[in-house]
Design an enzyme around this catalytic site. Structure first.
Site, short mmCIF file in Angstrom:
data_model
loop_
_atom_site.label_atom_id
_atom_site.label_comp_id
_atom_site.label_asym_id
_atom_site.label_seq_id
_atom_site.Cartn_x
_atom_site.Cartn_y
_atom_site.Cartn_z
N ASP A 100 1.90 3.70 -3.60
CA ASP A 100 0.98 2.61 -3.90
C ASP A 100 -0.33 3.22 -4.38
O ASP A 100 -0.52 4.44 -4.41
CB ASP A 100 0.76 1.72 -2.67
CG ASP A 100 0.45 0.27 -3.04
OD1 ASP A 100 -0.20 0.07 -4.08
OD2 ASP A 100 0.82 -0.64 -2.29
N GLU A 127 -3.98 -9.18 -0.38
CA GLU A 127 -3.92 -8.05 0.55
C GLU A 127 -4.86 -8.22 1.75
O GLU A 127 -4.94 -9.28 2.34
CB GLU A 127 -4.14 -6.75 -0.22
CG GLU A 127 -3.13 -6.58 -1.35
CD GLU A 127 -3.16 -5.22 -1.98
OE1 GLU A 127 -3.39 -4.22 -1.28
OE2 GLU A 127 -2.93 -5.14 -3.20
#
Length: 641
Positions: free
Chosen positions: A319, A526
């Site tokens: 990521d 997120e």
């Protein structure tokens, strides 16, 4: 390493691209064949032989380029020999409101630079197309995954994958960081709307069909684990975030998932197995930990389980800036972190900012034998395998003819269908008298609430920018709920709108046949979406009480997860979970006014109180407000597609 260009999430909206580069390239000791024939450029040769041939010609400098992913739109005019991989994040665009042609020109410029390098290895450009090609102005924005889970329609999900692939290719982009295949077990998690469901089997079903929609149908007898991309209108997909990101304690993003190996495999791993079976090209690792071990350094799960036992043959990617973040504070012991992640089985590393440091450290460790050259060669082979599978060596440049696919009417029709099938009817009427469907020939109606006329709120996070935006000029196409209502009702019906209606104004206006109230969450993504109370944001609760206390009302909860509604349900005549529907607000009015019936089912448990969380279907203590799979139905005048 192979040249690879990808687009990914950027924390800063100003960041346009993430670029993998190679510095200090040197000539390989393996010359081209005297007759000019080069095996890796021959599409008639088996992919594995092409990979081996190209790998044999590459230097360490070229190898390391493919292992890294770097921030880079602002750099791509310099040093064309270093282009390898590029990615655009949420809000990363070539220019404000860029057209499909503008996107294609940018990708073409980068690709041509890459093709001028010694070996002519094309880049892979990737983008976070997680509910449509959502960074791009005028793209079709589909419901987020939680809404797709509510449809229970795998064929529809496949069509959405196909449309998303077409709209990505319209901008010249052949790779998307999707789908998210997390099994969200706690709605307090800020990424819960990216999960199809709390139920593993439902996530598996949707994952399989989204992967085939994006990449194409895997041929019969296709070897398990081998990547597959079925042509120039398909894209390489990326199943994320491996593994257990939806099971963190208290739903905290990037936190620790505490589970036995058996439960990890039972709850969170099956969607990845389905993705591997369907030929997924890449898999992205989660920031989170499993029993205290950061996933990015978990060799047991990445190499021994995913690669060896599950036979995954595509490449594994980190990521955003994840190597830095396996330590606290980030970037502490960075040299060691590189070693740990590469040894764990990472094949490609997203490095948004300081590529030279990564390159120097990686090469140093390879030369010292701390990182084995075999591990680097394995990573490069996997990346090359995906590039060859995608056909990038034969067809590296964007196709201008596909630009018209962006925001195409047939894609918007699919999105509208998805919206109406995603709506879940939780309450319909009082004392046995149904309120829905609504009458189109009413004299006067009220449309109210923060989400009634706000396209950005309707779409949620990962729309235009990473965190999403408020307003009606976010996407370029689409209709708000208010606009859809005005289009649906009779021409003689008076439609009045108030975002925050005052009780006295409602009383003075009087004589409303009914009200439509749309409230819910503002956009987030997120960690910014982690929420331990899950109450309806102000002034939503007051709007419900004021409007529904005076006028017969239907309330639409526009959100990425269940919210606390129990104290207000008695005020409402009807209640609809509308999730985050995207650009096509007419899908909502299609069902509210009875052209189509309600068919959606809850993809996750609707709790009474956050004190019950985490609570999932099948738990011993299960006392929800509305259970998993709940959803009232109505009949429409038009049959569902």
């Amino acid at each position: 390493m192979p040249v690879f260009l990808t687009m990914a999430r950027s924390p800063a909206a100003a960041t346009v691209a993430c670029l993998l580069v190679a510095l200090f390239l040197v000539m390989s000791s393996t010359p081209a064949a005297a007759d000019g024939y080069v095996k890796y450029k021959d599409p008639k040769q088996p992919i594995n032989e092409r990979v081996d041939d190209l790998l044999s010609r590459m230097t360490l400098g070229e190898d390391r380029a493919d292992v890294a992913d770097r921030e880079g739109q602002r750099h791509h005019h310099r040093h064309p020999e270093v282009l390898r991989r590029v990615l655009s994040g949420g809000g990363s665009v070539p220019s404000d409101k860029a057209t499909a042609s503008t996107w294609q020109k940018m990708v073409t410029q980068m690709q041509k630079a890459a093709l001028k390098t010694r070996l002519g290895i094309p880049i892979i450009y990737g983008i976070d197309a997680v509910h449509g090609n959502n960074n791009v102005y005028n793209a079709t924005i589909f419901p987020h995954n939680v809404g797709l889970g509510a449809t229970r329609d795998p064929n529809l999900v496949k069509k959405i994958g196909e449309a998303t692939a077409h709209e990505a290719r319209a901008t010249g982009i052949p790779y998307t960081f999707a789908p998210c295949v997390a099994v969200c077990r706690d709605p307090r998690w800020g990424r819960c709307y990216e999960s199809y469901s709390e139920d593993t089997r439902l996530v598996q079903l949707m994952t399989s069909n989204m992967v085939t929609g994006l990449q194409g149908d895997v041929p019969a007898k296709h070897p398990k684990g081998v990547p597959f991309v079925g042509g120039s209108k398909k894209v390489a997909g990326c199943a994320k975030h491996f593994v257990g990101d939806g099971g963190t304690t208290r739903g905290l993003n990037e936190n620790n998932t505490v589970l036995s190996f058996h439960d990890l495999m039972r709850i969170h791993m099956p969607p990845y197995d389905n993705a591997v079976i369907k030929g997924i090209s890449t898999i992205m690792i989660s920031y989170s930990s499993w029993n205290g071990i950061k996933m990015h350094e978990n060799k047991f799960l990445i190499t021994e389980t995913l690669k060896n036992k599950m036979n995954f043959r595509g490449f594994v990617i980190t990521d955003w800036q994840a190597v830095d973040r396996i330590t606290t504070p980030p970037h502490k012991h960075y040299y060691h972190s590189i070693e740990e992640t590469i040894h764990a089985g990472i094949d490609m590393v997203m490095i948004p900012y300081d590529y030279p440091e990564f390159a120097a450290d990686l090469v140093s460790q390879v030369k010292k034998g701390q990182i084995k050259l075999d591990r680097i060669n394995d990573a490069v082979s996997r990346i090359l395998r995906v590039k060859f599978t995608m056909g990038l060596f034969e067809d590296p440049l964007p196709d201008p003819r596909l630009a018209k696919e962006l925001g195409a009417q047939e894609h918007r029709a699919v999105a509208r269908e998805a919206v109406r099938k995603s709506l879940v009817l939780l309450k319909n009427g009082k004392k046995g008298e149904p309120m829905l469907p609504l009458a189109k020939k009413a004299k006067k109606i009220l449309v109210a609430g923060s989400h009634a006329h706000n396209l950005g709120y309707q779409c949620g996070g990962w729309t235009a920018t990473w965190q999403g935006e408020s307003g009606n000029n976010v996407t370029g196409v689409g209709k708000t709920i208010l606009e859809a209502v005005k289009s649906a009702v009779d021409n003689d019906t008076a439609v009045e709108y108030a975002e925050k209606p005052d009780k006295e104004d409602i009383q003075k206006a009087g004589d409303y046949d009914y009200a439509i109230v749309a409230v819910g969450e503002a956009p987030y993504a997120e960690t910014a979406g982690d929420n331990q109370n899950l109450t309806i944001p102000d002034p939503g609760e007051k709007v419900i009480k004021d409007v529904c206390g005076l006028v017969k009302c239907v309330v639409l909860i526009v959100s990425g997860r269940p919210l606390v509604v129990e104290p207000y349900v008695d005020y409402m005549d009807a209640l609809v979970a509308a999730w985050l529907p995207g650009t096509e607000g007419q899908g909502i009015t299609d069902v509210l006014f009875g052209d189509y019936g309600f068919t959606g089912k809850l993809p996750r448990t609707w709790f009474k109180s956050v004190d019950q969380l985490p609570m999932n279907y099948g738990d011993k203590r299960y006392n929800p407000l509305f259970p998993f799979g709940y959803g009232l139905t109505t009949k429409g005048t038009t049959s569902q597609n």
